[in-house]
Design a protein around this motif. Structure first.
Motif, PDB file in Angstrom:
ATOM      1  N   ASP A  13     -13.157  -5.155   8.078  1.00 29.43           N
ATOM      2  CA  ASP A  13     -12.564  -5.349   9.326  1.00 29.43           C
ATOM      3  C   ASP A  13     -13.234  -6.137  10.451  1.00 29.43           C
ATOM      4  N   HIS A  57      -7.607  -6.294   5.968  1.00 27.65           N
ATOM      5  CA  HIS A  57      -6.140  -6.582   6.140  1.00 27.65           C
ATOM      6  C   HIS A  57      -5.762  -7.842   6.086  1.00 27.65           C
ATOM      7  N   GLY A 116      -1.758  -0.881   5.392  1.00 31.42           N
ATOM      8  CA  GLY A 116      -1.894  -2.020   4.916  1.00 31.42           C
ATOM      9  C   GLY A 116      -3.168  -2.532   4.559  1.00 31.42           C
ATOM     10  N   GLU A 117      -4.062  -1.638   4.103  1.00 32.94           N
ATOM     11  CA  GLU A 117      -5.417  -1.868   3.755  1.00 32.94           C
ATOM     12  C   GLU A 117      -5.640  -2.503   2.444  1.00 32.94           C
ATOM     13  N   ASN A 118      -6.450  -3.692   2.474  1.00 34.12           N
ATOM     14  CA  ASN A 118      -6.679  -4.491   1.135  1.00 34.12           C
ATOM     15  C   ASN A 118      -7.801  -3.736   0.526  1.00 34.12           C
ATOM     16  N   VAL A 163      -2.766  -3.673  -1.741  1.00 27.18           N
ATOM     17  CA  VAL A 163      -2.444  -3.322  -0.291  1.00 27.18           C
ATOM     18  C   VAL A 163      -2.120  -1.708  -0.408  1.00 27.18           C
ATOM     19  N   ASP A 213      -9.235   4.725   6.459  1.00 20.80           N
ATOM     20  CA  ASP A 213      -7.766   3.912   5.683  1.00 20.80           C
ATOM     21  C   ASP A 213      -8.903   2.868   4.483  1.00 20.80           C
TER      22      ASP A 213
END
Length: 214
Positions: free
Chosen positions: A156, A197, A13-15, A8, A65
């Motif tokens: 996303d 996310h 809070g991007e995966n 993260v 992101d």
């Protein structure tokens, strides 16, 4: 069977995902979101400690992101970025995105080196993966379906109990819902969803419980 590791990163809070073959140590990076030296060190250390060889960089879409670490991966590991062509303009305007999102960064543009198309089959660390175009969150959004491993990496588009936002440039709510129903929801219910996310889920759970898709 392949392995997958999530990190993260950045203020959103991007995966970020690393997929690798435990036997060959071949690795693919999906949506690198490292935005500073500390996050790059975490990322690079995992690869070094596990003796991986990065051979691919794939972006599910080109929002900042999800691409802020692309140029680090490109330069450090000598790979090009693969993504949907319709999102190329986002990568070209990385600095504009940073200003729009209030990120204290001035990132270099990120180019797409390999264009990925709907239903294209690509080799990822020894597994044949299907590219699914799933526009709606962004015009060039793709999902990566790993049929042997039983995963889909959705960016996303689909989350646990939610869906991607559609109020950004190129977003369209009706298109997003169509992408989920006609592409992602045709996958087996047991397919594990790794989103851009938040926590993982499954296709079956989202069919039954996602309030935005009931």
């Amino acid at each position: 069977m392949l392995k997958i590791k999530s990190f993260v990163f950045n203020m959103f809070g991007e995966n970020t995902y690393i997929v690798w073959n435990a036997g060959t140590k071949q690795a693919a990076v999906i949506d690198p979101g490292m935005h500073n030296a500390a996050e790059e060190l975490i990322f690079d250390s995992f690869i070094t400690e596990n003796k991986m060889r990065v051979s691919q960089l794939i972006n599910t879409h080109m929002h900042l992101d999800h691409i802020i670490g692309d140029n680090h991966v490109k330069s450090h590991y000598g790979v090009g970025a693969s993504a949907g062509k319709a999102d190329a303009f986002f990568g070209e305007k990385a600095s504009t995105q940073a200003r729009m999102f209030g990120m204290p960064l001035d990132p270099e543009p990120v180019s797409i080196d390999i264009e990925l198309k709907d239903n294209e089959k690509i080799d990822v660390c020894g597994e044949e993966v299907t590219i699914l175009t799933v526009p709606g969150h962004s015009p060039g959004s793709i999902a990566l379906y790993f049929p042997i491993s039983g995963w889909v990496i959705t960016g996303d588009v689909l989350f646990a109990g939610s869906i991607g936002r559609t109020d950004l440039v190129g977003g369209n709510h009706a298109t997003l819902i169509s992408s989920i129903r006609n592409k992602l929801f045709t996958l087996p219910d047991s397919t594990v969803v790794y989103p851009g996310h938040g926590p993982s889920t499954t296709i079956g759970k989202e069919k039954r419980r996602n309030p935005y898709l009931s």
